[in-house]
Structure formats: C-alpha cells, structure tokens
Design an enzyme around this catalytic site. Structure first.
Site, PDB file in Angstrom:
ATOM      1  N   ARG A 230      30.490 -18.132  69.647  1.00 24.57           N
ATOM      2  CA  ARG A 230      31.181 -18.480  68.412  1.00 24.57           C
ATOM      3  C   ARG A 230      30.570 -19.760  67.850  1.00 24.57           C
ATOM      4  O   ARG A 230      30.158 -20.650  68.614  1.00 24.57           O
ATOM      5  CB  ARG A 230      32.681 -18.714  68.670  1.00 24.57           C
ATOM      6  CG  ARG A 230      33.503 -17.453  68.740  1.00 24.57           C
ATOM      7  CD  ARG A 230      33.622 -16.726  67.391  1.00 24.57           C
ATOM      8  NE  ARG A 230      34.495 -15.577  67.468  1.00 24.57           N
ATOM      9  CZ  ARG A 230      34.101 -14.318  67.698  1.00 24.57           C
ATOM     10  NH1 ARG A 230      32.832 -14.049  67.888  1.00 24.57           N
ATOM     11  NH2 ARG A 230      34.977 -13.334  67.730  1.00 24.57           N
ATOM     12  N   HIS A 278      26.030 -13.056  62.122  1.00 28.08           N
ATOM     13  CA  HIS A 278      27.117 -12.599  62.994  1.00 28.08           C
ATOM     14  C   HIS A 278      27.092 -11.062  63.150  1.00 28.08           C
ATOM     15  O   HIS A 278      28.066 -10.373  62.834  1.00 28.08           O
ATOM     16  CB  HIS A 278      28.487 -13.054  62.472  1.00 28.08           C
ATOM     17  CG  HIS A 278      29.559 -13.004  63.526  1.00 28.08           C
ATOM     18  ND1 HIS A 278      30.575 -13.921  63.620  1.00 28.08           N
ATOM     19  CD2 HIS A 278      29.774 -12.135  64.555  1.00 28.08           C
ATOM     20  CE1 HIS A 278      31.364 -13.622  64.637  1.00 28.08           C
ATOM     21  NE2 HIS A 278      30.888 -12.530  65.227  1.00 28.08           N
TER      22      HIS A 278
HETATM   23  P1  NAP Z   1      35.316 -12.391  78.334  1.00 31.78           P
HETATM   24  O1  NAP Z   1      35.113 -11.154  79.134  1.00 31.78           O
HETATM   25  O2  NAP Z   1      36.683 -12.903  78.120  1.00 31.78           O
HETATM   26  O3  NAP Z   1      34.415 -13.532  79.018  1.00 31.78           O
HETATM   27  C1  NAP Z   1      34.510 -14.877  78.703  1.00 31.78           C
HETATM   28  C2  NAP Z   1      33.704 -15.664  79.734  1.00 31.78           C
HETATM   29  O4  NAP Z   1      33.677 -17.037  79.350  1.00 31.78           O
HETATM   30  C3  NAP Z   1      34.326 -15.601  81.135  1.00 31.78           C
HETATM   31  O5  NAP Z   1      33.310 -15.473  82.099  1.00 31.78           O
HETATM   32  C4  NAP Z   1      35.011 -16.973  81.260  1.00 31.78           C
HETATM   33  O6  NAP Z   1      35.089 -17.451  82.598  1.00 31.78           O
HETATM   34  C5  NAP Z   1      34.044 -17.830  80.475  1.00 31.78           C
HETATM   35  N1  NAP Z   1      34.698 -19.060  80.024  1.00 31.78           N
HETATM   36  C6  NAP Z   1      35.741 -19.195  79.160  1.00 31.78           C
HETATM   37  N2  NAP Z   1      36.075 -20.486  79.011  1.00 31.78           N
HETATM   38  C7  NAP Z   1      35.212 -21.188  79.798  1.00 31.78           C
HETATM   39  C8  NAP Z   1      35.044 -22.566  80.080  1.00 31.78           C
HETATM   40  N3  NAP Z   1      35.811 -23.498  79.521  1.00 31.78           N
HETATM   41  N4  NAP Z   1      34.071 -22.909  80.949  1.00 31.78           N
HETATM   42  C9  NAP Z   1      33.284 -21.985  81.520  1.00 31.78           C
HETATM   43  N5  NAP Z   1      33.379 -20.655  81.306  1.00 31.78           N
HETATM   44  C10 NAP Z   1      34.334 -20.266  80.446  1.00 31.78           C
HETATM   45  O7  NAP Z   1      34.665 -12.221  76.893  1.00 31.78           O
HETATM   46  P2  NAP Z   1      33.492 -11.241  76.426  1.00 31.78           P
HETATM   47  O8  NAP Z   1      34.015  -9.894  76.157  1.00 31.78           O
HETATM   48  O9  NAP Z   1      32.360 -11.384  77.364  1.00 31.78           O
HETATM   49  O10 NAP Z   1      33.117 -11.910  75.026  1.00 31.78           O
HETATM   50  C11 NAP Z   1      32.706 -13.265  74.979  1.00 31.78           C
HETATM   51  C12 NAP Z   1      32.666 -13.777  73.565  1.00 31.78           C
HETATM   52  O11 NAP Z   1      31.551 -13.224  72.869  1.00 31.78           O
HETATM   53  C13 NAP Z   1      33.843 -13.417  72.681  1.00 31.78           C
HETATM   54  O12 NAP Z   1      34.974 -14.230  72.925  1.00 31.78           O
HETATM   55  C14 NAP Z   1      33.283 -13.658  71.298  1.00 31.78           C
HETATM   56  O13 NAP Z   1      33.489 -15.005  70.926  1.00 31.78           O
HETATM   57  C15 NAP Z   1      31.787 -13.402  71.492  1.00 31.78           C
HETATM   58  N6  NAP Z   1      31.342 -12.198  70.764  1.00 31.78           N
HETATM   59  C16 NAP Z   1      30.473 -12.361  69.740  1.00 31.78           C
HETATM   60  C17 NAP Z   1      30.018 -11.252  69.053  1.00 31.78           C
HETATM   61  C18 NAP Z   1      28.973 -11.383  67.978  1.00 31.78           C
HETATM   62  O14 NAP Z   1      28.731 -10.413  67.266  1.00 31.78           O
HETATM   63  N7  NAP Z   1      28.346 -12.524  67.849  1.00 31.78           N
HETATM   64  C19 NAP Z   1      30.469  -9.978  69.406  1.00 31.78           C
HETATM   65  C20 NAP Z   1      31.358  -9.857  70.463  1.00 31.78           C
HETATM   66  C21 NAP Z   1      31.786 -10.979  71.142  1.00 31.78           C
HETATM   67  P3  NAP Z   1      35.968 -16.686  83.705  1.00 31.78           P
HETATM   68  O15 NAP Z   1      35.205 -15.382  83.964  1.00 31.78           O
HETATM   69  O16 NAP Z   1      35.932 -17.574  84.881  1.00 31.78           O
HETATM   70  O17 NAP Z   1      37.313 -16.447  83.113  1.00 31.78           O
HETATM   71  C1  GLV Z   2      32.844 -10.256  67.303  1.00 34.09           C
HETATM   72  O1  GLV Z   2      32.474 -11.336  66.983  1.00 34.09           O
HETATM   73  C2  GLV Z   2      33.733  -9.981  68.367  1.00 34.09           C
HETATM   74  O2  GLV Z   2      34.455 -10.891  68.808  1.00 34.09           O
HETATM   75  O3  GLV Z   2      33.782  -8.823  68.820  1.00 34.09           O
END
Ligand code: NAP
Ligand code: GLV
Length: 315
Positions: A230, A278
């Site tokens: 983000r 994005h």
């Molecule tokens: P997720 O499964 O919830 O994973 C989040 C990860 O971040 C977990 O490993 C968590 O640790 C870690 N984390 C959170 N807070 C932290 C901190 N303070 N210090 C260290 N590690 C931390 O989420 P996801 O499905 O992988 O998605 C991740 C993010 O990608 C989304 O929230 C979104 O912002 C972004 N995203 C972007 C796009 C785009 O098009 N650019 C698309 C989709 C998603 P733990 O495992 O220990 O809980």
């Molecule tokens: C996109 O940014 C998502 O959070 O899936």
C-alpha cells in the site's frame, strides 16, 4: 436477504452484472440509488464506503472486501465495531500478484530498463550479468501473497527471506520475525519487496532509514525496492531523495499515498522509477463475486466465514 455494493470509485455496473451472473439467486442492491428497502440488506461489499452508509444498514451481518486489503473499509470512522469483515484470499488474485513480483524482480535482476534504453539509442552494450543465486530478495509481509511470491522466486533460484510478525517455516526461505529482526532482514536484502497490509504499524515503513539499512554488497551495486502493498507504507520524498543520492538504485511502485498519483508528482518522470497504476493484482469481478457468494452461502448455513479480518491487527 439482499446484498449491497458500496463502491463509490469502482465501475459498479460491471460488478453487479458479474454477481448476477455467478449468483443469480442473490438479490443485488447498489448504493446510493438502488438500495430498495434497507432492512433487507444482510451482506455488503464495500471499497471506500462514505461515512454512515454501512452504519445505516440495520440488519447487516457481514462486510466484505472485494480485494485482499481492508484498509479502504476500515477508513470509515463510523463502521460498526461488532460486524465481521472478510477479505479475499483467492488463487486468481494471488497468482496475479506473484506474476507482478516475479516480473519486477526479474526486470531489475536482468537490468531490462538499461537494455531498453540502449535499444532506443542503438547501443550494443553487452554488460556483465549475474545469476539469480547472487541477488537476495527480501519480502516484507509473508501472508497469502508474500508466501506465494517467495516460493516462486525461490524456485527460480533467488535467495529469499521473508519478514512478518510471526515466524514462518517455508523450505528454502529464511524467516525473520518482528521488529527485533527487521534490521537483520534488511541487511541481507538486495531487493526489498513490500506485500504488507496498510496498518498504523506499517505506515511509512519504507523510509530513508530503512533504505539505508539495505545491503549495498549485491551484484546490482545498490538496493532496489518494489512496493505492491500500500502507498501509505512509503515516504515518497525519502524514496526520491535516496534515489537522487545514490542510496537506492531503483524503485518499482504500484501503490501511492494518493491514488491516482498527482500529475505533479516527480515520481512520474524519475528515471530510476518504474511506476504502475495499482494494477499488481486486480480483482476480477466474476472470480471475486463467486468467492463473495461462497462466503455468503457459508454464513447462511451457519458455517465459519473464510478469511475473517482481525480488526485489532488491522488486516
Ligand atoms: P495477509 O495474508 O493478511 O498477509 C499480511 C502479512 O503481513 C502477514 O504475513 C503479516 O504477518 C504481515 N504483517 C502485517 N503487519 C506486520 C508488521 N507490523 N510487521 C511485520 N509483518 C507484518 O495479506 P495478503 O493477502 O498477503 O495481502 C497483503 C497486502 O497486499 C494487502 O493487505 C494489500 O495491501 C496488498 N495488495 C495489493 C494489491 C495491488 O494490486 N497492489 C493487490 C492485493 C493486495 P503475520 O503473518 O505474522 O500475521
Ligand atoms: C488490492 O489492492 C487489494 O487489496 O486486493
């Protein structure tokens, strides 16, 4: 039972058509002008809901995100605290993100921007290249997205480490956990990828001090950052000054503090920045509506919701 889309900045008709196609039995309503009787609405999917809209639904049972992140929902200060929020965890979305991360790691690794520039100028410059095993990738955020990217990059041959709140155990991927291990993680990282969620703890995490802690001994001659998490995670002025000072070799940025990125942002034309709008992992309407409908049916049968968000952690 009715389901409501609250999508002020999205093409809501595309989403309504997709939901009607994959779940024709669901009564789909649309904020603001096709809400019908609001007492029917038990489920909603929201992205940047205006304040008081979610709060005004008296029989709402679940709030759904149409993406992996939920920061755009949690921004609503009037969101009722007791209603569960669920997010998307789907192989289509994850696969798209992994394509993006692998593409941009490889682009920097193979110095493709230098080659493109040389082609434009008709320069035959066969500079020395290096092997994947020599470029260390570090992924901040080892959740659904980070884990999949880590595995695919490991399989290509990159030495990969992940940093998350809790320790992970993935064969061939080094795990760093928590604030105490952040500096050690940065010190071994040539290419830093952020796949963190936006939370108060991750705001501004990609700043000048973080950049200065990255490895400077990698084969590219300087560190690279890739942010597809983000925009709130990056201090854009720090990235620009680090690039200009030679502390950072290059940056790929998919997300920005303000989106769309302002036209006067120097990031648009910075020679060391690759910028994407994005689009690292777009939510495909039919795939995501099928996922949302599945969660609704699960909830209606009294089963556990998939991918419930922990409101205290913020993700
Ligand atoms: P997720 O499964 O919830 O994973 C989040 C990860 O971040 C977990 O490993 C968590 O640790 C870690 N984390 C959170 N807070 C932290 C901190 N303070 N210090 C260290 N590690 C931390 O989420 P996801 O499905 O992988 O998605 C991740 C993010 O990608 C989304 O929230 C979104 O912002 C972004 N995203 C972007 C796009 C785009 O098009 N650019 C698309 C989709 C998603 P733990 O495992 O220990 O809980
Ligand atoms: C996109 O940014 C998502 O959070 O899936």
């Amino acid at each position: 039972m009715a389901f409501l889309f609250i999508l002020p900045t999205w093409p809501v008709d595309v989403w309504t058509a997709a939901m009607k196609k994959v779940a024709p039995d669901i009564d789909v309503r649309v904020w603001p002008d096709r809400m019908g009787n609001v007492t029917d609405i038990e489920y909603c999917a929201a992205w940047l809901p205006p304040p008081d809209v979610v709060k005004s639904l008296p029989n709402l049972k679940v709030i759904m995100s149409l993406g992996a992140g939920v920061d755009a929902i949690l921004k609503d200060p009037t969101l009722p605290a007791s209603i569960p929020i669920v997010r998307v965890n789907d192989p289509d979305l994850t696969g798209r993100m992994t394509e993006y991360v692998v593409l941009h790691v490889l682009m920097h690794h193979r110095q493709q921007r230098r080659i493109d520039e040389n082609q434009k100028r008709k320069i035959w410059d066969s500079f020395p290249t290096h092997a994947a095993k020599d470029l260390r990738v570090g992924i901040m955020g080892m959740g659904v997205m980070g884990m999949d990217s880590a595995i695919k990059l490991r399989d290509i041959g990159f030495p990969v480490a992940g940093w998350s709140r809790s320790r992970k155990s993935v064969a061939g991927v080094e795990s760093f956990a928590g604030a105490d291990e952040f500096d050690a993680f940065l010190a071994r990282t040539d290419v830093l990828v952020s796949l963190l969620p936006a939370t108060p703890d991750t705001d501004g995490i990609i700043n000048r001090a973080t950049i200065r802690k990255l490895s400077r001994t990698g084969p590219l001659g300087g560190p690279v950052i890739i942010n597809a998490g983000r925009g709130r995670q990056q201090v854009e002025a720090d990235i620009i000054s680090a690039l200009d000072a030679g502390e950072l070799l290059a940056a790929t940025l998919d997300v920005f503090a303000t989106e769309p990125l302002q036209l006067d942002s120097p990031l648009w034309s910075h020679p060391k920045v690759t910028l994407t709008p994005h689009c690292a992992a777009d939510s495909d309407p039919e795939t995501i509506c099928a996922y949302v409908a599945g969660n609704i049916r699960r909830h209606q049968r009294g089963e556990k919701l998939d991918n419930l968000v922990d409101r205290n952690r913020g993700y």
